[in-house]
Design a protein around this motif. Structure first.
Motif, PDB file in Angstrom:
ATOM      1  N   LEU A   1      20.666  -3.773  33.409  1.00 49.15           N
ATOM      2  CA  LEU A   1      19.648  -3.704  34.460  1.00 49.15           C
ATOM      3  C   LEU A   1      20.269  -3.959  35.830  1.00 49.15           C
ATOM      4  O   LEU A   1      19.916  -3.300  36.815  1.00 49.15           O
ATOM      5  CB  LEU A   1      18.537  -4.732  34.197  1.00 49.15           C
ATOM      6  CG  LEU A   1      17.634  -4.458  32.990  1.00 49.15           C
ATOM      7  CD1 LEU A   1      16.655  -5.608  32.791  1.00 49.15           C
ATOM      8  CD2 LEU A   1      16.882  -3.131  33.174  1.00 49.15           C
ATOM      9  N   ILE A   2      21.225  -4.907  35.894  1.00 50.41           N
ATOM     10  CA  ILE A   2      21.908  -5.204  37.160  1.00 50.41           C
ATOM     11  C   ILE A   2      22.742  -4.004  37.600  1.00 50.41           C
ATOM     12  O   ILE A   2      22.760  -3.635  38.781  1.00 50.41           O
ATOM     13  CB  ILE A   2      22.771  -6.473  37.029  1.00 50.41           C
ATOM     14  CG1 ILE A   2      21.873  -7.680  36.716  1.00 50.41           C
ATOM     15  CG2 ILE A   2      23.577  -6.733  38.306  1.00 50.41           C
ATOM     16  CD1 ILE A   2      22.626  -8.948  36.378  1.00 50.41           C
ATOM     17  N   TRP A   3      23.413  -3.348  36.644  1.00 49.39           N
ATOM     18  CA  TRP A   3      24.181  -2.139  36.984  1.00 49.39           C
ATOM     19  C   TRP A   3      23.264  -1.105  37.645  1.00 49.39           C
ATOM     20  O   TRP A   3      23.601  -0.542  38.688  1.00 49.39           O
ATOM     21  CB  TRP A   3      24.793  -1.489  35.733  1.00 49.39           C
ATOM     22  CG  TRP A   3      25.662  -2.350  34.904  1.00 49.39           C
ATOM     23  CD1 TRP A   3      26.307  -3.507  35.278  1.00 49.39           C
ATOM     24  CD2 TRP A   3      25.998  -2.136  33.526  1.00 49.39           C
ATOM     25  NE1 TRP A   3      27.020  -4.020  34.222  1.00 49.39           N
ATOM     26  CE2 TRP A   3      26.849  -3.198  33.136  1.00 49.39           C
ATOM     27  CE3 TRP A   3      25.667  -1.167  32.586  1.00 49.39           C
ATOM     28  CZ2 TRP A   3      27.362  -3.303  31.854  1.00 49.39           C
ATOM     29  CZ3 TRP A   3      26.189  -1.261  31.304  1.00 49.39           C
ATOM     30  CH2 TRP A   3      27.019  -2.315  30.942  1.00 49.39           C
ATOM     31  N   ILE A   4      22.136  -0.836  37.001  1.00 51.18           N
ATOM     32  CA  ILE A   4      21.221   0.201  37.481  1.00 51.18           C
ATOM     33  C   ILE A   4      20.694  -0.149  38.877  1.00 51.18           C
ATOM     34  O   ILE A   4      20.621   0.712  39.765  1.00 51.18           O
ATOM     35  CB  ILE A   4      20.060   0.409  36.477  1.00 51.18           C
ATOM     36  CG1 ILE A   4      20.612   1.022  35.181  1.00 51.18           C
ATOM     37  CG2 ILE A   4      18.972   1.293  37.070  1.00 51.18           C
ATOM     38  CD1 ILE A   4      19.655   0.972  34.007  1.00 51.18           C
ATOM     39  N   VAL A   5      20.336  -1.419  39.078  1.00 50.77           N
ATOM     40  CA  VAL A   5      19.818  -1.852  40.381  1.00 50.77           C
ATOM     41  C   VAL A   5      20.854  -1.634  41.479  1.00 50.77           C
ATOM     42  O   VAL A   5      20.557  -1.082  42.549  1.00 50.77           O
ATOM     43  CB  VAL A   5      19.379  -3.336  40.332  1.00 50.77           C
ATOM     44  CG1 VAL A   5      19.155  -3.884  41.739  1.00 50.77           C
ATOM     45  CG2 VAL A   5      18.107  -3.482  39.501  1.00 50.77           C
ATOM     46  N   PHE A   6      22.121  -2.034  41.225  1.00 55.80           N
ATOM     47  CA  PHE A   6      23.159  -1.880  42.250  1.00 55.80           C
ATOM     48  C   PHE A   6      23.480  -0.413  42.514  1.00 55.80           C
ATOM     49  O   PHE A   6      23.658  -0.005  43.666  1.00 55.80           O
ATOM     50  CB  PHE A   6      24.424  -2.659  41.857  1.00 55.80           C
ATOM     51  CG  PHE A   6      24.402  -4.081  42.341  1.00 55.80           C
ATOM     52  CD1 PHE A   6      24.870  -4.418  43.597  1.00 55.80           C
ATOM     53  CD2 PHE A   6      23.892  -5.101  41.543  1.00 55.80           C
ATOM     54  CE1 PHE A   6      24.833  -5.714  44.066  1.00 55.80           C
ATOM     55  CE2 PHE A   6      23.848  -6.411  41.992  1.00 55.80           C
ATOM     56  CZ  PHE A   6      24.321  -6.717  43.255  1.00 55.80           C
ATOM     57  N   TYR A   7      23.541   0.393  41.450  1.00 57.48           N
ATOM     58  CA  TYR A   7      23.757   1.830  41.659  1.00 57.48           C
ATOM     59  C   TYR A   7      22.643   2.420  42.518  1.00 57.48           C
ATOM     60  O   TYR A   7      22.893   3.190  43.451  1.00 57.48           O
ATOM     61  CB  TYR A   7      23.833   2.562  40.314  1.00 57.48           C
ATOM     62  CG  TYR A   7      25.243   2.773  39.791  1.00 57.48           C
ATOM     63  CD1 TYR A   7      26.074   3.752  40.344  1.00 57.48           C
ATOM     64  CD2 TYR A   7      25.739   2.025  38.734  1.00 57.48           C
ATOM     65  CE1 TYR A   7      27.362   3.976  39.856  1.00 57.48           C
ATOM     66  CE2 TYR A   7      27.030   2.227  38.238  1.00 57.48           C
ATOM     67  CZ  TYR A   7      27.827   3.209  38.807  1.00 57.48           C
ATOM     68  OH  TYR A   7      29.103   3.413  38.326  1.00 57.48           O
ATOM     69  N   ALA A   8      21.387   2.070  42.209  1.00 61.04           N
ATOM     70  CA  ALA A   8      20.247   2.633  42.946  1.00 61.04           C
ATOM     71  C   ALA A   8      20.278   2.231  44.418  1.00 61.04           C
ATOM     72  O   ALA A   8      20.093   3.074  45.311  1.00 61.04           O
ATOM     73  CB  ALA A   8      18.940   2.167  42.299  1.00 61.04           C
ATOM     74  N   ILE A   9      20.543   0.953  44.706  1.00 65.02           N
ATOM     75  CA  ILE A   9      20.562   0.471  46.092  1.00 65.02           C
ATOM     76  C   ILE A   9      21.640   1.181  46.903  1.00 65.02           C
ATOM     77  O   ILE A   9      21.387   1.706  47.993  1.00 65.02           O
ATOM     78  CB  ILE A   9      20.789  -1.053  46.144  1.00 65.02           C
ATOM     79  CG1 ILE A   9      19.565  -1.798  45.595  1.00 65.02           C
ATOM     80  CG2 ILE A   9      21.085  -1.513  47.579  1.00 65.02           C
ATOM     81  CD1 ILE A   9      19.813  -3.286  45.375  1.00 65.02           C
ATOM     82  N   PHE A  10      22.863   1.238  46.355  1.00 68.17           N
ATOM     83  CA  PHE A  10      23.979   1.741  47.163  1.00 68.17           C
ATOM     84  C   PHE A  10      24.075   3.267  47.155  1.00 68.17           C
ATOM     85  O   PHE A  10      24.632   3.849  48.091  1.00 68.17           O
ATOM     86  CB  PHE A  10      25.276   1.042  46.753  1.00 68.17           C
ATOM     87  CG  PHE A  10      25.284  -0.389  47.219  1.00 68.17           C
ATOM     88  CD1 PHE A  10      25.590  -0.695  48.524  1.00 68.17           C
ATOM     89  CD2 PHE A  10      24.893  -1.418  46.372  1.00 68.17           C
ATOM     90  CE1 PHE A  10      25.546  -1.995  48.986  1.00 68.17           C
ATOM     91  CE2 PHE A  10      24.847  -2.726  46.824  1.00 68.17           C
ATOM     92  CZ  PHE A  10      25.165  -3.014  48.135  1.00 68.17           C
ATOM     93  N   LEU A  11      23.500   3.908  46.152  1.00 62.77           N
ATOM     94  CA  LEU A  11      23.337   5.363  46.255  1.00 62.77           C
ATOM     95  C   LEU A  11      22.375   5.681  47.395  1.00 62.77           C
ATOM     96  O   LEU A  11      22.610   6.591  48.180  1.00 62.77           O
ATOM     97  CB  LEU A  11      22.788   5.931  44.944  1.00 62.77           C
ATOM     98  CG  LEU A  11      23.802   6.370  43.896  1.00 62.77           C
ATOM     99  CD1 LEU A  11      23.082   6.863  42.654  1.00 62.77           C
ATOM    100  CD2 LEU A  11      24.727   7.452  44.430  1.00 62.77           C
ATOM    101  N   GLY A  12      21.289   4.903  47.480  1.00 63.11           N
ATOM    102  CA  GLY A  12      20.321   5.095  48.560  1.00 63.11           C
ATOM    103  C   GLY A  12      20.951   4.943  49.928  1.00 63.11           C
ATOM    104  O   GLY A  12      20.752   5.778  50.817  1.00 63.11           O
ATOM    105  N   LEU A  13      21.755   3.882  50.110  1.00 63.15           N
ATOM    106  CA  LEU A  13      22.412   3.661  51.403  1.00 63.15           C
ATOM    107  C   LEU A  13      23.374   4.801  51.749  1.00 63.15           C
ATOM    108  O   LEU A  13      23.535   5.164  52.914  1.00 63.15           O
ATOM    109  CB  LEU A  13      23.176   2.333  51.387  1.00 63.15           C
ATOM    110  CG  LEU A  13      22.325   1.061  51.439  1.00 63.15           C
ATOM    111  CD1 LEU A  13      23.197  -0.167  51.236  1.00 63.15           C
ATOM    112  CD2 LEU A  13      21.578   0.964  52.762  1.00 63.15           C
ATOM    113  N   ASN A  14      24.015   5.381  50.723  1.00 60.48           N
ATOM    114  CA  ASN A  14      24.953   6.479  50.969  1.00 60.48           C
ATOM    115  C   ASN A  14      24.246   7.804  51.217  1.00 60.48           C
ATOM    116  O   ASN A  14      24.755   8.652  51.959  1.00 60.48           O
ATOM    117  CB  ASN A  14      25.914   6.625  49.778  1.00 60.48           C
ATOM    118  CG  ASN A  14      27.179   5.802  49.950  1.00 60.48           C
ATOM    119  OD1 ASN A  14      27.983   6.066  50.835  1.00 60.48           O
ATOM    120  ND2 ASN A  14      27.356   4.775  49.131  1.00 60.48           N
ATOM    121  N   VAL A  15      23.087   7.983  50.593  1.00 67.47           N
ATOM    122  CA  VAL A  15      22.383   9.261  50.722  1.00 67.47           C
ATOM    123  C   VAL A  15      21.630   9.353  52.048  1.00 67.47           C
ATOM    124  O   VAL A  15      21.667  10.380  52.728  1.00 67.47           O
ATOM    125  CB  VAL A  15      21.407   9.460  49.538  1.00 67.47           C
ATOM    126  CG1 VAL A  15      20.451  10.626  49.824  1.00 67.47           C
ATOM    127  CG2 VAL A  15      22.187   9.724  48.254  1.00 67.47           C
TER     128      VAL A  15
END
Length: 499
Positions: free
Chosen positions: A143-157
Motif C-alpha cells: 500500500l505504501i508503494w502504491i501511495v508513493f508511486y501515485a503521489i510522485f507520478l502526479g507531481l511529474n505529470v
C-alpha cells in the motif's frame, strides 16, 4: 523508407504525430544539477553500506574511489556527447548515431531496465523507513508503494515546471540533511573503534570485533573488488541528465555544467558519508553491512531514540528526491524509444496541457510496481521484501553497467567516426577516460556475478531483453519513425560516407 544495411525501415510521420508528442523547455543549470544529484542522493542514505560486509571500511573507500573514477570517465564522455547530440534519447541517441539502430535499441534497453527497476528499489527503502518511523507491520508495504508511486507520478505529470521545482527543493533539503549529519557526527566519531570493527571469521564471512581497531582491508584486495557493485550506489543514475536535453533551455551550454557540478557534489558527499556513518559509537561498519536505514541509525547514535519520528522523516528526504527524479528519467527514456518506434508509439503521447510524457511514466511505473507485487505475493512479506531490495538492485546495476559500456564505446566511435561535428564541450579525459570506464564496468559486472542474488536477477533481465528484442525484430524495426535522434543519425551517417 528502407535502410537495408541495418535491416530496418522507416515511415514518415506527419506534423500531428510530433505535435501529440511535444515537450516544453524550462531547465537551466541548477535544475539540471538538481536532477542529477537528486537521482543519486538516495544512494547516500541507503544501499551503499552493504559494501562493508564484503570489503570492510578500507575496501569500501577504495571501491568507492575506483567507481568514482569510472563515473568521471562516463560523465565527461556524456558531457561531450549530450550537447553535441541534444536529444531526449540520451544513451540510446548516442549509441544510435555511433552503432546504428540495433546498437541504439540494445543500449536503450539496458537503460530501460535500470530506470524501471531503480524506483522500485528506492521505494522499498522508503517503505523500510516509513515502517520504522510509524511502527507499521510490513504486511502493509504494498500500500505504501502504491501511495508513493501515485503521489510522485502526479507531481511529474502535472507540469514540467512543478516537477523541476520539486526536484530542486527536495535535492537541496536532502543535501542540507547530509551536511547537518556530517556536522553532528564529526564531534562524536571514533574511527578506529567503530569503522574498523570488522574481522574475518573461520568461514570467511565478516565478524564483529568487539574492541574495533581491525584491519582497513579485512578481506584483502579481492574484498575491494567484491565491493565495487555496492559502491556504484553512491553514483548510480547521474547519467540520466541528458534525458532532459529537449526540456533544457540551452542544453549546449548548460548540460556539461550541470553534469560536472553534480558529479563533484556527489564525490564530496560520498566521501563524507563513508567516513562518518560507520565511525559513530553504537553504529560501526559491521552493523551497517546489513542495515536498511544507515543514516537513521547514525542520527539515533547522536541524538538518541527520542526524536525518532522527526529524524526518520529527515532521513527520508534523500530517498524521496531520488524516487521523484528517477521517475522523471524513466518517463523520458521510454518516451524517446517510443517516439522513434522502437517501443509502441502510443507510449510517447504527451499530456495535451502539461506537455509531459504521462503515458510513458504511467507504463514504466506500472511495470516496476507489477514486478514488486508479483515477488511480494509469490514469496511472502519477509522473503519478498529482502528479494526486492537485493535482487532488483542487482538487476538495476546490471542494466546500468551494460549501458555505461555501450555509452563509452559510443563515445570512442563518435570521436573516430564523426571528428568534425560541433562539440561545445570536449572531455578532458578523452578516449582513455572512456576506455577506463569500460574496464571498471566490466570488472564490476564480473564481481556482481559472484553475488547469489545476481543469478536470480539476471535470468529475469535476460527474459526482459528477450521479449523486447523479439518485439523489435518482429514488429518495431519495420515501423521506425524519423524522430530527431533518427534524423540526426542518418544525416551524419550520409555525411561520414561522403567524407
Amino acid at each position: 523508407m528502407e535502410s537495408s544495411s541495418s535491416g530496418v525501415s522507416y515511415k514518415k510521420a506527419d506534423a500531428s504525430y510530433f505535435e501529440k508528442r511535444g515537450l516544453s523547455r524550462y531547465a537551466g543549470v541548477w535544475s539540471l544539477w538538481a536532477l542529477g544529484v537528486g537521482a543519486v542522493i538516495s544512494g547516500h542514505f541507503s544501499g551503499w553500506n552493504f559494501g562493508f560486509a564484503t570489503g570492510g571500511w578500507g575496501g569500501m573507500l577504495v571501491a568507492g574511489t575506483i567507481i568514482a573514477i569510472m563515473y568521471l570517465g562516463l560523465t565527461f564522455s556524456i558531457a561531450e556527447m549530450s550537447p553535441a547530440l541534444p536529444h531526449t534519447g540520451a544513451a540510446y541517441s548516442f549509441a544510435r548515431t555511433a552503432m546504428g539502430p540495433w546498437g541504439g535499441f540494445i543500449t536503450g534497453l539496458c537503460e530501460n531496465v535500470e530506470y524501471v527497476l531503480t524506483p522500485a528499489v528506492v521505494v522499498t527503502f522508503i517503505t523500510a523507513y516509513v515502517n520504522s518511523i510509524l511502527g507499521l507491520d510490513a504486511a502493509y508495504s504494498p500500500l505504501i508503494w502504491i501511495v508513493f508511486y501515485a503521489i510522485f507520478l502526479g507531481l511529474n505529470v502535472f507540469g514540467l515546471e512543478l516537477s523541476f521545482k520539486v526536484t530542486l527543493v527536495i535535492t537541496v533539503i536532502s543535501l542540507a540533511v547530509l551536511v547537518f549529519f556530517w556536522i553532528s557526527a564529526i564531534p562524536n566519531m571514533n574511527f578506529s573503534r567503530w569503522a574498523l570493527n570488522i574481522g574475518v571469521g573461520p568461514d570467511g564471512a565478516a565478524i564483529e570485533l568487539p574492541e574495533g581497531n581491525g584491519s582497513w582491508f579485512p578481506f584483502g584486495f579481492s574484498g575491494v573488488l567484491a565491493t565495487l557493485p555496492f559502491a556504484v550506489w553512491l553514483f548510480l543514475a547521474i547519467e540520466q541528465l541528458p534525458l532532459a536535453a529537449e526540456e533544457s533551455v540551452d542544453p549546449k551550454r548548460d548540460m556539461p555544467k550541470g553534469i560536472i557540478l553534480g558529479m563533484l557534489t556527489l564525490m564530496l558527499s560520498a566521501f563524507m558519508i563513508v567516513l562518518l556513518n560507520p565511525s559513530l559509537p553504537g553504529v560501526g561498519a559491521f552493523h551497517l553491512g546489513s542495515a536498511l536505514e544507515p543514516l537513521l541509525d547514525g542520527f539515533k547514535a547522536v541524538y538518541g531514540d527520542s526524536g525518532v519520528v522527526v529524524l526518520g522523516l529527515v532521513a527520508l528526504t534523500g530517498l524521496i528526491a531520488s524516487f521523484h527524479t528517477i521517475l522523471y528519467a524513466q518517463g523520458r527514456q521510454i518516451y524517446s524509444l517510443s517516439r522513434a518506434g522502437y517501443f509502441p508509439t502510443v507510449l510517447s503521447v504527451t499530456h495535451p496541457t502539461f506537455k509531459t510524457p504521462y503515458v510513458a511514466m504511467g507504463a514504466g511505473a506500472a511495470v516496476g510496481l507489477a514486478v514488486m507485487l508479483v515477488i511480494w505475493f509469490s514469496l511472502g512479506a519477509e522473503q519478498g521484501g529482502s528479494i526486492i531490495g537485493s535482487v532488483l538492485l542487482n538487476m538495476a546495476v546490471f542494466g546500468a553497467m551494460f549501458s555505461y559500456i555501450m555509452q563509452a564505446i559510443s563515445f570512442i566511435i563518435l570521436r573516430k567516426k564523426l571528428p568534425n561535428i560541433e562539440r561545445p564541450f570536449r572531455s578532458p579525459l578523452g578516449i582513455p577516460g572512456a576506455v577506463l570506464t569500460i574496464i571498471i564496468a566490466v570488472v564490476t559486472l564480473f564481481y556482481q556475478i559472484q553475488d547469489p542474488n545476481f543469478t536470480k536477477g539476471v535470468l529475469w533481465v535476460v527474459l526482459w531483453f528477450a521479449l523486447a528484442i523479439a518485439y523489435f525484430a518482429i514488429v518495431g524495426r519495420h515501423r521506425l519513425i524519423l524522430s530527431p535522434e533518427e534524423e540526426f543519425a542518418m544525416e551524419h551517417k550520409q555525411a561520414a560516407s561522403l567524407a
